[in-house]
Design an enzyme around this catalytic site. Structure first.
Site, mmCIF file in Angstrom:
data_model
loop_
_atom_site.group_PDB
_atom_site.id
_atom_site.type_symbol
_atom_site.label_atom_id
_atom_site.label_comp_id
_atom_site.label_asym_id
_atom_site.label_seq_id
_atom_site.Cartn_x
_atom_site.Cartn_y
_atom_site.Cartn_z
ATOM 1 N N SER A 1 0.714 -1.235 -0.036
ATOM 2 C CA SER A 1 -0.083 -0.037 -0.031
ATOM 3 C C SER A 1 0.868 1.281 0.060
ATOM 4 O O SER A 1 0.487 2.220 -0.638
ATOM 5 C CB SER A 1 -0.919 0.025 1.165
ATOM 6 O OG SER A 1 -2.103 -1.025 1.125
ATOM 7 N N GLY A 21 -6.653 -3.389 -7.700
ATOM 8 C CA GLY A 21 -7.702 -2.782 -7.119
ATOM 9 C C GLY A 21 -7.159 -1.389 -6.860
ATOM 10 O O GLY A 21 -7.764 -0.284 -7.001
ATOM 11 N N LYS A 51 -13.108 -8.174 -2.991
ATOM 12 C CA LYS A 51 -11.773 -8.229 -3.341
ATOM 13 C C LYS A 51 -11.397 -8.990 -4.748
ATOM 14 O O LYS A 51 -12.331 -9.016 -5.230
ATOM 15 C CB LYS A 51 -10.950 -8.566 -2.206
ATOM 16 C CG LYS A 51 -11.362 -7.899 -0.924
ATOM 17 C CD LYS A 51 -10.366 -6.625 -0.652
ATOM 18 C CE LYS A 51 -11.059 -6.082 0.775
ATOM 19 N NZ LYS A 51 -10.588 -4.675 0.485
ATOM 20 N N ASP A 97 -7.449 -7.378 4.711
ATOM 21 C CA ASP A 97 -6.471 -8.338 4.296
ATOM 22 C C ASP A 97 -6.085 -9.405 5.042
ATOM 23 O O ASP A 97 -5.285 -10.367 4.716
ATOM 24 C CB ASP A 97 -5.277 -7.693 3.533
ATOM 25 C CG ASP A 97 -5.662 -6.706 2.451
ATOM 26 O OD1 ASP A 97 -6.852 -6.682 2.246
ATOM 27 O OD2 ASP A 97 -4.951 -5.932 1.935
ATOM 28 N N GLN A 130 -10.448 2.785 -0.956
ATOM 29 C CA GLN A 130 -9.612 3.036 -1.800
ATOM 30 C C GLN A 130 -10.266 4.268 -2.528
ATOM 31 O O GLN A 130 -9.712 5.083 -3.331
ATOM 32 C CB GLN A 130 -9.391 1.996 -2.712
ATOM 33 C CG GLN A 130 -8.363 0.943 -2.447
ATOM 34 C CD GLN A 130 -8.501 -0.493 -2.900
ATOM 35 O OE1 GLN A 130 -9.112 -0.601 -3.875
ATOM 36 N NE2 GLN A 130 -7.567 -1.259 -2.680
HETATM 37 O O1 LIG Z 1 -5.647 1.415 -0.108
HETATM 38 C C1 LIG Z 1 -4.915 0.628 -0.054
HETATM 39 O O2 LIG Z 1 -3.929 0.117 -0.240
HETATM 40 C C2 LIG Z 1 -5.792 -1.081 0.178
HETATM 41 C C3 LIG Z 1 -6.893 -0.958 0.780
HETATM 42 C C4 LIG Z 1 -7.701 -2.117 1.164
HETATM 43 O O3 LIG Z 1 -8.977 -2.101 0.625
HETATM 44 P P1 LIG Z 1 -10.401 -1.514 0.834
HETATM 45 O O4 LIG Z 1 -10.459 -0.161 1.360
HETATM 46 O O5 LIG Z 1 -11.222 -1.779 -0.308
HETATM 47 O O6 LIG Z 1 -10.926 -2.622 1.974
HETATM 48 C C5 LIG Z 1 -7.163 -3.293 1.175
HETATM 49 O O7 LIG Z 1 -7.963 -4.278 1.322
HETATM 50 C C6 LIG Z 1 -6.393 -3.497 -0.113
HETATM 51 O O8 LIG Z 1 -5.537 -4.544 -0.346
HETATM 52 C C7 LIG Z 1 -5.140 -2.307 -0.077
HETATM 53 C C1 LIG Z 2 -7.172 -6.334 -2.054
HETATM 54 C C2 LIG Z 2 -6.053 -6.254 -2.089
HETATM 55 O O1 LIG Z 2 -5.284 -5.484 -3.282
HETATM 56 P P1 LIG Z 2 -6.108 -4.560 -4.287
HETATM 57 O O2 LIG Z 2 -7.333 -3.933 -3.584
HETATM 58 O O3 LIG Z 2 -5.182 -3.677 -4.659
HETATM 59 O O4 LIG Z 2 -6.280 -5.661 -5.603
HETATM 60 C C3 LIG Z 2 -5.132 -7.284 -1.758
HETATM 61 O O5 LIG Z 2 -3.939 -6.906 -1.579
HETATM 62 O O6 LIG Z 2 -5.478 -8.222 -0.841
#
Ligand SMILES: O=C(O)C1=C[C@@H](OP(=O)(O)O)[C@@H](O)[C@H](O)C1
Ligand SMILES: C=C(OP(=O)(O)O)C(=O)O
Length: 462
Positions: A22, A115, A373, A346, A190
């Site tokens: 992140s 994502g 996810k 996570d 996000q």
């Molecule tokens: O902003 C980020 O780096 C992340 C936010 C989280 O997602 P959500 O905010 O959708 O839960 C996490 O699950 C993802 O792996 C990384």
């Molecule tokens: C959800 C995850 O990542 P992203 O949302 O960036 O795909 C993850 O790393 O578990």
């Protein structure tokens, strides 16, 4: 490919946590749109962070990854990342921020499985003077975007789902000028990180209100952290106290953010270790018994996945915390717990596997957003644990796990965290994980790191 596991007689030792995924995404993207040059020290080079590097380059930033043999531009051979470096400490990225945000790519930009890149870049792309299309792999095409596409409309944002299903591919036109908007906080943090990162350098700046349940809030704290390191002043009530180490991350509290139009200033930035990836190393020793010290994990980190320390402690492991390391000692006997993962989604798969191997019942709740996810992680986790005869049932927002595992073959459904978490079962029962090679999304040297602590994890092509 099948991922398989063998345990050596003793496991543990001293190992370095890989760099935070992140923090690497944020540092790559923010420095790419900063005024001046930056050096990012010890970044994570994985499939997901390569998506952020690639996207930033498409918009005119210059990024050069230093320290990975045979790397050239976007075409970094991920196999070289895992084979040639076990720690990433000799790796850095030199970044020259772009002055004009313009999409130089003539095709849709493929963000693969990431994502975070998709969501953060959707607002940034609206600042460009021409349009872009973001797409990705079959998993990315299932990731919800609806709340973000709506929330950027009052900011001049013009982005649509091409298939009309609120999911990628997403076509983004110019027009994001900033202003005032609000968004629900219960699907993905996000979206909020996206609006804040682009809002800070938009014409009008940003006023954002997050309404209702605000999940994964610590990821927004990480966003603000990086924005501040690159020179942005932010007015926010995200924290109840000014001392942001003493944060109130209550489940159902909204938040507001106000940022006047500013510019990111290039900086030298060191990426800290990743608590989510470290959960597999700590979890392995908690399950098998032994002692491990994981370095590069900071006591005052803003990462919500720091919660793995409380989880393992409550399950029965002994943990001592240094300023930049975590030491765990375990007899290998763990007890089930009740745990709310709303701020640490996570960890779901790691905690589910620990619970399946523990004595008694483990109840995981507060993590409905884990359904959105790489896979529906609640459903897929239950499905795969059942293949091993585990007594598990799905809640809308979690899992109840009573254990009773046996040996068998499971499928990762191409979800990196399913592959890595389920490999821990191999410490107690024979296991093979189909589509197990996908760990390079977030932890390319997973095999080497596990080998380093005495767990032989390998890919079987036969
Ligand atoms: O902003 C980020 O780096 C992340 C936010 C989280 O997602 P959500 O905010 O959708 O839960 C996490 O699950 C993802 O792996 C990384
Ligand atoms: C959800 C995850 O990542 P992203 O949302 O960036 O795909 C993850 O790393 O578990």
């Amino acid at each position: 490919m099948l991922l398989k596991v063998k345990k050596l007689s003793e496991i543990g030792g001293i190992v370095k946590a890989p760099p935070s995924k992140s923090y690497t995404h944020r540092a790559v993207i923010i420095s790419s749109f900063a005024n001046g040059e930056s050096t990012l020290h010890d970044p994570l080079i994985s499939q997901d962070t390569l998506a952020s590097i690639k996207a930033s380059k498409c918009f005119g930033a210059e990024l050069e990854v230093i320290g990975i043999p045979n790397s050239y531009g976007d075409e970094i051979d991920i196999n070289n990342v895992s084979k040639n470096i076990t720690g990433h400490d000799k790796v850095s990225i030199n970044v020259k921020g772009t002055e004009n945000i313009h999409n130089y790519s003539s095709n849709a930009i493929d963000l693969m499985n990431s994502g975070t890149t998709l969501r953060i870049m959707t607002s940034i792309a609206g600042l460009a003077d021409n349009g872009v299309i973001f797409t990705g792999d079959s998993s990315l095409k299932t990731r919800p975007m609806g709340l973000l596409l709506e929330a950027i409309k009052p900011l001049g944002g013009d982005a649509v789902s091409i298939e009309g299903n609120e999911k990628p591919p997403i076509a983004i036109n110019p027009g994001f000028i900033g202003g005032k908007t609000s968004i629900g906080g219960n699907v993905s943090s996000q979206f909020i990180s996206s609006i804040l990162i682009a809002g800070a350098i938009s014409k009008l700046g940003i006023e954002l209100e997050v309404k209702g349940d605000f999940i994964s809030k610590s990821y927004v704290a990480m966003t603000l952290d990086v924005m501040e390191k690159f020179g942005i002043k932010i007015d926010s009530d995200l924290f109840t106290k000014h001392d942001d180490c003493d944060r109130d991350l209550k489940k159902s509290s909204s938040a507001t953010f106000k940022i006047s139009p500013q510019e990111y200033i290039g900086a030298d930035y060191v990426i800290e270790g990743d608590y989510s990836s470290a959960s597999y190393l700590l979890g392995a020793v908690a399950i098998a018994g032994g002692e491990i010290t994981v370095k590069n994990l900071f006591k005052d980190s803003k990462q919500g996945d720091k919660l793995i320390i409380d989880v393992l402690r409550r399950m029965g492991a002994k943990i001592s915390i240094g300023n930049d390391s975590v030491t765990l000692t375990s007899s290998g006997e763990l007890n089930g717990i009740d745990i709310d993962l709303h701020d640490a989604p996570d960890l779901l798969l790691t905690v589910a596997v620990l619970g399946a191997l523990a004595n008694g019942k483990t109840t995981i709740y507060g993590v409905r957003h884990a359904r959105f996810k790489e896979t529906d992680r609640i459903a897929k986790c239950a499905e795969e644990l059942k293949k091993l005869h585990c007594n598990v049932c799905e809640l809308e927002d979690g899992l109840v796990i009573e254990g009773g595992l046996s040996s068998g073959t499971v499928n990762s459904h191409s979800d990196h965290r399913i592959a890595m978490a389920f490999s821990l079962i191999g410490l107690k029962h024979e296991i093979a994980i189909d589509n197990g090679e996908v760990f390079d999304v977030s932890f390319p040297n997973f095999i080497e790191a596990m080998n380093e602590i005495g767990v032989v994890v390998y890919l079987d092509n036969s």
